[in-house]
Design a protein around this motif. Structure first.
Motif, mmCIF file in Angstrom:
data_model
loop_
_atom_site.group_PDB
_atom_site.id
_atom_site.type_symbol
_atom_site.label_atom_id
_atom_site.label_comp_id
_atom_site.label_asym_id
_atom_site.label_seq_id
_atom_site.Cartn_x
_atom_site.Cartn_y
_atom_site.Cartn_z
ATOM 1 N N VAL A 23 0.934 -1.284 -0.079
ATOM 2 C CA VAL A 23 -0.063 -0.197 0.047
ATOM 3 C C VAL A 23 0.948 1.133 0.178
ATOM 4 O O VAL A 23 0.409 2.155 -0.781
ATOM 5 N N GLN A 24 2.097 1.277 0.830
ATOM 6 C CA GLN A 24 2.654 2.369 0.839
ATOM 7 C C GLN A 24 3.490 2.550 -0.533
ATOM 8 O O GLN A 24 3.755 3.926 -0.733
ATOM 9 N N ILE A 27 0.409 4.010 -3.210
ATOM 10 C CA ILE A 27 -0.502 5.029 -2.954
ATOM 11 C C ILE A 27 -0.161 6.439 -3.725
ATOM 12 O O ILE A 27 -1.213 7.145 -3.847
ATOM 13 N N MET A 31 -5.251 5.266 -5.954
ATOM 14 C CA MET A 31 -6.139 5.087 -4.853
ATOM 15 C C MET A 31 -6.022 3.597 -4.503
ATOM 16 O O MET A 31 -6.690 2.808 -5.204
ATOM 17 N N ASP A 49 -4.827 1.060 8.175
ATOM 18 C CA ASP A 49 -3.660 2.406 8.650
ATOM 19 C C ASP A 49 -2.743 2.581 7.712
ATOM 20 O O ASP A 49 -2.243 3.930 8.026
ATOM 21 N N ALA A 50 -2.474 1.967 6.759
ATOM 22 C CA ALA A 50 -1.366 2.301 5.818
ATOM 23 C C ALA A 50 -2.007 3.385 4.531
ATOM 24 O O ALA A 50 -1.135 4.038 3.827
ATOM 25 N N GLY A 51 -3.201 3.443 4.730
ATOM 26 C CA GLY A 51 -3.875 4.649 3.764
ATOM 27 C C GLY A 51 -4.841 3.859 2.692
ATOM 28 O O GLY A 51 -5.210 4.681 1.750
ATOM 29 N N ALA A 52 -5.186 2.644 2.737
ATOM 30 C CA ALA A 52 -5.867 2.119 1.717
ATOM 31 C C ALA A 52 -7.350 2.024 1.984
ATOM 32 O O ALA A 52 -7.741 2.413 3.116
ATOM 33 N N GLU A 53 -8.238 2.121 0.999
ATOM 34 C CA GLU A 53 -9.522 1.984 1.272
ATOM 35 C C GLU A 53 -9.795 0.287 1.375
ATOM 36 O O GLU A 53 -9.271 -0.326 0.617
#
Length: 211
Positions: A23-24, A27, A31, A49-53
């Motif tokens: 994810v990192q 991103i 998205m 927490d890593a920023g994904a939906e």
């Protein structure tokens, strides 16, 4: 390409070891939509927490069902493009700009062509699909699509095609298909489909259904 126009769909089942780094790394390009397919570890929480939906299945529904959920969500939020990749670290995120460039140049579908395949049934599927539709590696999990193509078909998968139905539809519709060489890393953990007879039979079954 605007980052918000690209959905990066990542089906995941017990991929807590790798999901954060995946994810990192992606991103910045689009998205990330992680479809947690009934994991029993912390895949969903870590991805969020890593920023994904994150979309979560209550139980494990399988690879195609996870991709279906990802495409439904990408369509719902209005993405123009979607890219699929595995959560196990096999696909190199540094290749994303190359896939994006191919879409920007007009490709309707961009297919990764792997340097190696794991099973004899994959070689058979690839040989038949190359002969029939000019698709050299239909089972590679790293592909990119115009969402317009998805909307034309009305779904991503209807028969457990192992991620091949939409690309074969594109070929039959004479859409523009770009194929890019990709180098795969060794995956972390157990292969999703295994390497035994059952996995090969599943692939051959999908090949027959493609006709």
């Amino acid at each position: 390409m605007d980052r918000s126009s690209l959905a990066i769909i990542i089906p995941a089942y017990n991929e807590g070891v790798t999901i954060v780094s995946i994810v990192q790394e992606v991103i910045a390009f689009g998205m990330p939509i992680v479809v947690d397919d009934g994991s029993t570890d912390k895949t969903a929480c870590l991805a969020l927490d890593a920023g994904a939906e994150v979309i979560s299945h209550i139980s494990n529904l399988g690879y195609d069902a996870a991709l279906n959920s990802g495409f439904i969500h990408a369509n719902k939020i209005g993405c123009d493009f979607a890219l699929t990749m595995d959560a196990d670290g096999q696909h190199n995120p540094s290749l994303l700009p190359v896939f994006i460039d191919a879409l920007e140049k007009g490709a309707d579908v961009v297919i990764g062509v792997r340097d190696r395949r794991q099973r004899i049934a994959e070689d058979l599927f690839a040989a038949v699909s190359n002969l029939m539709w000019g698709i050299r590696d239909p089972l590679c999990g790293m592909k990119a699509y115009r969402m317009e193509l998805y909307r034309m078909l009305g779904h991503f998968d209807a028969y457990n095609s192992i991620g091949t139905e939409l690309v074969i539809f594109a070929a039959r519709q004479h859409k523009i298909i770009s194929q890019l060489s990709v180098f795969t890393n060794e995956r972390e953990g157990t292969p999703r489909f295994g390497r035994k007879l059952s996995a090969n039979l599943q692939i051959i079954k999908a090949l027959f259904k493609a006709f």
